[in-house]
Structure formats: structure tokens, C-alpha cells
Design a protein around this motif. Structure first.
Motif, mmCIF file in Angstrom:
data_model
loop_
_atom_site.group_PDB
_atom_site.id
_atom_site.type_symbol
_atom_site.label_atom_id
_atom_site.label_comp_id
_atom_site.label_asym_id
_atom_site.label_seq_id
_atom_site.Cartn_x
_atom_site.Cartn_y
_atom_site.Cartn_z
ATOM 1 N N MET A 65 83.311 -15.302 71.531
ATOM 2 C CA MET A 65 82.439 -14.575 70.675
ATOM 3 C C MET A 65 81.920 -13.363 71.434
ATOM 4 S SD MET A 65 78.765 -15.684 69.199
ATOM 5 C CE MET A 65 77.670 -14.371 68.788
ATOM 6 N N SER A 66 81.819 -12.260 70.728
ATOM 7 C CA SER A 66 81.186 -11.052 71.237
ATOM 8 C C SER A 66 80.207 -10.577 70.181
ATOM 9 C CB SER A 66 82.223 -9.962 71.491
ATOM 10 O OG SER A 66 83.099 -10.345 72.516
ATOM 11 N N TYR A 67 79.233 -9.797 70.618
ATOM 12 C CA TYR A 67 78.212 -9.308 69.694
ATOM 13 C C TYR A 67 77.818 -7.917 70.176
ATOM 14 C CZ TYR A 67 74.103 -10.010 66.575
ATOM 15 O OH TYR A 67 73.164 -9.941 65.577
ATOM 16 N N LEU A 68 78.098 -6.896 69.356
ATOM 17 C CA LEU A 68 77.764 -5.543 69.761
ATOM 18 C C LEU A 68 76.973 -4.837 68.677
ATOM 19 C CD1 LEU A 68 79.676 -3.209 68.236
ATOM 20 C CD2 LEU A 68 81.394 -4.228 69.695
ATOM 21 N N GLU A 69 76.345 -3.749 69.076
ATOM 22 C CA GLU A 69 75.558 -2.936 68.166
ATOM 23 C C GLU A 69 75.983 -1.483 68.343
ATOM 24 O OE1 GLU A 69 70.908 -2.649 67.466
ATOM 25 O OE2 GLU A 69 71.448 -1.985 69.487
ATOM 26 N N ILE A 70 76.137 -0.781 67.231
ATOM 27 C CA ILE A 70 76.348 0.660 67.262
ATOM 28 C C ILE A 70 75.119 1.272 66.622
ATOM 29 C CG2 ILE A 70 77.798 2.589 66.562
ATOM 30 C CD1 ILE A 70 80.124 0.564 66.331
ATOM 31 N N TYR A 71 74.345 2.007 67.424
ATOM 32 C CA TYR A 71 73.085 2.587 66.963
ATOM 33 C C TYR A 71 72.939 3.958 67.595
ATOM 34 C CZ TYR A 71 68.084 3.031 65.985
ATOM 35 O OH TYR A 71 66.865 3.464 65.531
ATOM 36 N N ASN A 72 72.704 4.974 66.793
ATOM 37 C CA ASN A 72 72.601 6.356 67.284
ATOM 38 C C ASN A 72 73.800 6.739 68.142
ATOM 39 O OD1 ASN A 72 70.233 6.927 65.977
ATOM 40 N ND2 ASN A 72 68.930 6.497 67.743
ATOM 41 N N GLU A 73 74.980 6.371 67.686
ATOM 42 C CA GLU A 73 76.244 6.683 68.357
ATOM 43 C C GLU A 73 76.368 6.065 69.744
ATOM 44 O OE1 GLU A 73 77.246 10.811 68.132
ATOM 45 O OE2 GLU A 73 76.544 10.970 66.066
ATOM 46 N N GLN A 74 75.583 5.044 70.026
ATOM 47 C CA GLN A 74 75.658 4.310 71.295
ATOM 48 C C GLN A 74 76.142 2.895 71.003
ATOM 49 O OE1 GLN A 74 74.765 5.688 74.414
ATOM 50 N NE2 GLN A 74 74.683 7.569 73.215
ATOM 51 N N VAL A 75 77.091 2.415 71.792
ATOM 52 C CA VAL A 75 77.614 1.062 71.640
ATOM 53 C C VAL A 75 76.984 0.205 72.724
ATOM 54 C CG1 VAL A 75 79.689 -0.371 71.607
ATOM 55 C CG2 VAL A 75 79.780 1.970 70.739
ATOM 56 N N LYS A 76 76.349 -0.881 72.315
ATOM 57 C CA LYS A 76 75.614 -1.739 73.246
ATOM 58 C C LYS A 76 76.097 -3.185 73.097
ATOM 59 C CE LYS A 76 70.839 -3.166 74.060
ATOM 60 N NZ LYS A 76 69.464 -3.032 73.570
ATOM 61 N N ASP A 77 76.319 -3.845 74.231
ATOM 62 C CA ASP A 77 76.671 -5.263 74.251
ATOM 63 C C ASP A 77 75.382 -6.064 74.146
ATOM 64 O OD1 ASP A 77 77.494 -7.859 74.812
ATOM 65 O OD2 ASP A 77 78.745 -7.276 76.511
ATOM 66 N N LEU A 78 75.194 -6.754 73.048
ATOM 67 C CA LEU A 78 73.953 -7.494 72.825
ATOM 68 C C LEU A 78 73.884 -8.809 73.591
ATOM 69 C CD1 LEU A 78 73.487 -6.864 69.007
ATOM 70 C CD2 LEU A 78 72.306 -5.742 70.909
ATOM 71 N N LEU A 79 74.967 -9.192 74.236
ATOM 72 C CA LEU A 79 74.971 -10.428 75.021
ATOM 73 C C LEU A 79 74.993 -10.152 76.520
ATOM 74 C CD1 LEU A 79 77.433 -12.548 72.854
ATOM 75 C CD2 LEU A 79 74.935 -12.487 72.774
ATOM 76 N N SER A 80 74.660 -8.921 76.896
ATOM 77 C CA SER A 80 74.630 -8.534 78.305
ATOM 78 C C SER A 80 73.245 -8.027 78.672
ATOM 79 C CB SER A 80 75.662 -7.426 78.556
ATOM 80 O OG SER A 80 75.539 -6.927 79.867
ATOM 81 N N ASP A 81 72.849 -8.250 79.923
ATOM 82 C CA ASP A 81 71.586 -7.729 80.421
ATOM 83 C C ASP A 81 71.671 -6.231 80.703
ATOM 84 O OD1 ASP A 81 70.354 -10.212 80.326
ATOM 85 O OD2 ASP A 81 71.001 -10.729 82.353
ATOM 86 N N LYS A 82 72.889 -5.718 80.854
ATOM 87 C CA LYS A 82 73.075 -4.294 81.141
ATOM 88 C C LYS A 82 72.763 -3.479 79.891
ATOM 89 C CE LYS A 82 76.748 -5.255 84.415
ATOM 90 N NZ LYS A 82 78.179 -5.082 84.695
ATOM 91 N N THR A 83 72.176 -2.314 80.085
ATOM 92 C CA THR A 83 71.817 -1.461 78.954
ATOM 93 C C THR A 83 72.701 -0.221 78.862
ATOM 94 O OG1 THR A 83 70.145 -0.351 80.286
ATOM 95 C CG2 THR A 83 69.410 -2.227 78.962
ATOM 96 N N THR A 84 73.776 -0.188 79.632
ATOM 97 C CA THR A 84 74.663 0.971 79.602
ATOM 98 C C THR A 84 75.459 0.997 78.297
ATOM 99 O OG1 THR A 84 76.388 -0.274 80.748
ATOM 100 C CG2 THR A 84 74.902 1.051 82.107
ATOM 101 N N SER A 85 75.777 2.197 77.857
ATOM 102 C CA SER A 85 76.543 2.365 76.634
ATOM 103 C C SER A 85 78.024 2.107 76.909
ATOM 104 C CB SER A 85 76.346 3.780 76.094
ATOM 105 O OG SER A 85 77.035 3.941 74.884
ATOM 106 N N LEU A 86 78.681 1.442 76.000
ATOM 107 C CA LEU A 86 80.104 1.141 76.120
ATOM 108 C C LEU A 86 80.909 2.144 75.311
ATOM 109 C CD1 LEU A 86 79.904 -2.720 75.646
ATOM 110 C CD2 LEU A 86 79.999 -1.462 77.789
ATOM 111 N N MET A 87 82.213 2.155 75.527
ATOM 112 C CA MET A 87 83.096 3.052 74.790
ATOM 113 C C MET A 87 84.003 2.239 73.872
ATOM 114 S SD MET A 87 84.233 5.717 77.796
ATOM 115 C CE MET A 87 85.610 6.230 76.821
ATOM 116 N N ILE A 88 84.325 2.808 72.731
ATOM 117 C CA ILE A 88 85.312 2.230 71.825
ATOM 118 C C ILE A 88 86.599 3.016 72.041
ATOM 119 C CG2 ILE A 88 85.958 1.810 69.440
ATOM 120 C CD1 ILE A 88 82.963 1.733 68.775
ATOM 121 N N VAL A 89 87.692 2.310 72.337
ATOM 122 C CA VAL A 89 88.973 2.976 72.600
ATOM 123 C C VAL A 89 90.074 2.324 71.770
ATOM 124 C CG1 VAL A 89 88.345 3.697 74.938
ATOM 125 C CG2 VAL A 89 89.462 1.513 74.595
#
Length: 67
Positions: A1-25
Motif C-alpha cells: 500500500m502507498s498513500y500520496l497527496e498532490i497539493y499545490n503541485e507538490q507530491v507528498k508521501d503521506l506514509l513517510s516522515d520526510k517532507t520533501t516533494s516527490l516527482m511523478i515520472v
């Protein structure tokens, strides 16, 4: 299972402590993917419930003009 959020053009992993934005490729073999997105193996409904609850608490919620 994965859980992500796309908000204000930022992709965030909701199951990670890291707050860095991810990329969609787009991968030619796999299709559209998000590298570095955490994946968890769910073995029970309790596992699923705890991950969804964690992700829900980390979601961004802000009022909009539409509300």
C-alpha cells in the motif's frame, strides 16, 4: 500500500516522515510511477486501518474559496 497527496503541485508521501516533494515520472515499462514512494505490505485489516489513519493525519487540509 502507498498513500500520496498532490497539493499545490507538490507530491507528498503521506506514509513517510520526510517532507520533501516527490516527482511523478513515466517509465516505459511500468507506466506512470512515483520513485521513492514508500510501499507497505498489508497483512491484515488492522495494518490497513493504521496506515490509512496515519496518512489521513498527515494530509493537508485548508479552507478554500469554494467552502
Amino acid at each position: 500500500m502507498s498513500y500520496l497527496e498532490i497539493y499545490n503541485e507538490q507530491v507528498k508521501d503521506l506514509l513517510s516522515d520526510k517532507t520533501t516533494s516527490l516527482m511523478i515520472v513515466e517509465d516505459p515499462a511500468k507506466g506512470v510511477i512515483v520513485p521513492d514512494l514508500n510501499e507497505f505490505r498489508v497483512k491484515s485489516i488492522e495494518d490497513l486501518n493504521s496506515l490509512v489513519t496515519l496518512g489521513n493525519h498527515r494530509r493537508t487540509m485548508a479552507p478554500t474559496a469554494a467552502n
